[in-house]
Design an enzyme around this catalytic site. Structure first.
Site, mmCIF file in Angstrom:
data_model
loop_
_atom_site.group_PDB
_atom_site.id
_atom_site.type_symbol
_atom_site.label_atom_id
_atom_site.label_comp_id
_atom_site.label_asym_id
_atom_site.label_seq_id
_atom_site.Cartn_x
_atom_site.Cartn_y
_atom_site.Cartn_z
ATOM 1 N N CYS A 1 0.832 -1.211 0.000
ATOM 2 C CA CYS A 1 0.000 0.000 0.000
ATOM 3 C C CYS A 1 0.866 1.261 0.000
ATOM 4 C CB CYS A 1 -0.952 -0.006 1.188
ATOM 5 S SG CYS A 1 -2.118 -1.387 1.109
ATOM 6 N N THR A 2 1.978 1.200 0.691
ATOM 7 C CA THR A 2 2.915 2.326 0.695
ATOM 8 C C THR A 2 3.515 2.493 -0.700
ATOM 9 O OG1 THR A 2 3.384 2.029 3.042
ATOM 10 C CG2 THR A 2 5.025 3.246 1.738
#
Length: 152
Positions: free
Chosen positions: A46-47
């Site tokens: 997600c980062t």
């Protein structure tokens, strides 16, 4: 199954990192946008996805396309995530998963958001979608290619 191409995008009314309530049909009326759903703030995939959207942000801005990220995380978590990674776009909190579900963006049984991205035209019809839980960077590549080919 994702939302069908050509279908009208469901309404979105959620809290945002700006501190103001976000309403898709009011705030982005007549504007194309990217709505991307992701599992959880601060996780590696997600980062990577958020930072790739950040790094390509000028391309989206040049095409006048707004980028919005949505997960079930709290606004507090989103604000920390946004600040730590210098994200230039809003993140929306969907703690109940109602919006995620309306976009077919929840993994059945565990009720965690899928990694799925939608491109909406100015009337908020679905122009493109892409889902892949593990190919975070590919979401941005696919959307940019589609935007450039359709002049959305």
């Amino acid at each position: 199954m994702a939302l069908k191409i050509g279908s009208k995008a469901p309404e979105i009314k959620l809290k945002s990192t700006s501190g103001k309530p976000f309403d898709l049909n009011k705030d982005l009326k007549g504007k194309p946008c990217i709505i991307y759903f992701y599992p959880k703030d601060f996780t590696p995939g997600c980062t990577e996805e958020a930072c790739t959207f950040r790094d390509a942000f000028s391309d989206f801005r040049d095409l006048d396309v707004t980028v919005i990220g949505i997960s079930k995380d709290s606004i507090s978590s989103h604000q920390k995530f946004k600040k730590e990674h210098n994200l230039p776009f809003e993140l929306l909190s969907d703690p109940t998963g109602k919006v995620c579900k309306s976009y077919d963006a929840l993994i059945p049984l565990i009720k965690v958001p899928k990694r799925i991205t939608y491109l909406l035209d100015p009337k908020h019809n679905v122009v493109a979608e892409y889902q892949d839980m593990f190919g975070a960077k590919k979401h941005i590549e696919v959307m940019l290619k589609k935007m450039k080919s359709t002049n959305t």
